[in-house]
Design a protein around this motif. Structure first.
Motif: not given
Lengths: 112, 112, 112, 112
Positions: D4, D7-8, D11, D14-17, D21, D71-72
């Motif tokens: 997990l 995966r997070v 995620f 991939e979105r350049d976050w 974050h 998730i967070y």
């Protein structure tokens, strides 16, 4: 304040919501609204957050969320028989004693 | 309300806390205080929660937490230039339109 | 995860806390612990927050609060019969569809 | 758990976050999601809340909100370099020492 308390109470009573407006439920609703308020700020830089009211759309959302938080806080205080302004002023006096001006200046730590 | 806003502002400025009293930080502090308020109610039955003010000690804790929440909400609104009462009354009018009295009576669902 | 769920469940059952560990109460307790976690970060600059684990004392407090949040989240999921990892992975797949990689890159807006 | 976390992380990357974050932002996002979870329970009676998973629609919403919270929480722990399961187990051991089984049985007070 008194007018707001009366308006919120009338609003709830007209809709027959006294039964669900228990202290426990209202505290949860208050927390839910604060969560929505946080969501408005969570991805902003400190600079963006400080200028949020300059953006008409985001500013309106923030004002609406603040309104929601105030509505539930007013209702919760009313249901508990607490005078909201008095509770805040009393607490402010207590905190002032804990953090005297001279020691607290500029210390982020002492803001807690 | 105006007096409270002025008192909270003076409190922060005397301690030179303007720098850390950003909207983002204040929103987090507000949420933290609401968390402490929730903690007062979390293990109580609905009946115990409804009678919490009859217990001198628990009642005083709840009143102090409500005061803390109000202090941070007042400060956040002031920093953002939002009139707290006006924001609540405006939102109340909007919600009243969404949940007209006749349909909403007694419906827990419509309280959301 | 399974071990943690079992350990938290045994912990609650040994203390006869099933009665108060209702979904509603546990959701409130979870929110209360998240409030304590927020309090660790609220007055920090983004830079200070990013380096919080370098400070032994603050880092230990943050780790303890994260542990508390995880305990209540695990317990709430268990009481509801929800598989915590599966719920997160399912939700991640849904969000991935809503925010495809190509459009989302670098956009803070799309993080919401 | 490791899957997990990976995966997070993928995620977000991939979105350049990664830039948004930060620990502070993720703590706020976590609180916002917990607020949405609270909203699912706030107007329910204890009995309705206990049976929430029997309602397909409400149950799906609760599971999705629990997924969001997880998730967070996973992402926040990863960014801070904290092992989520270990943090929870360590904390559980500490709490077990504070609330020994024999004294704690059935006492709501000791659940705090």
């Amino acid at each position: 304040m008194d007018e707001l308390t009366a308006r919120v109470r009338a609003f709830a009573e007209e809709r027959d919501w006294q039964r669900i407006h228990t202290p426990k439920n209202l505290a949860m609703a208050l927390a839910g609204e604060v969560g929505e308020l946080l969501a408005e700020f969570q991805w902003l830089t400190p600079e963006q957050a400080a200028a949020v009211m300059d953006d008409a759309e985001a500013g309106a959302r923030v004002e609406a969320e603040i309104g929601d938080v105030m509505i539930y806080l007013t209702r919760l205080a009313d249901v508990l028989g607490i005078d909201l302004s008095k509770a805040a002023l009393t607490k402010l006096d207590e905190v002032a004693t804990r953090y005297p001006v001279v020691e607290a200046r500029g210390s982020a730590e002492s803001a807690r």
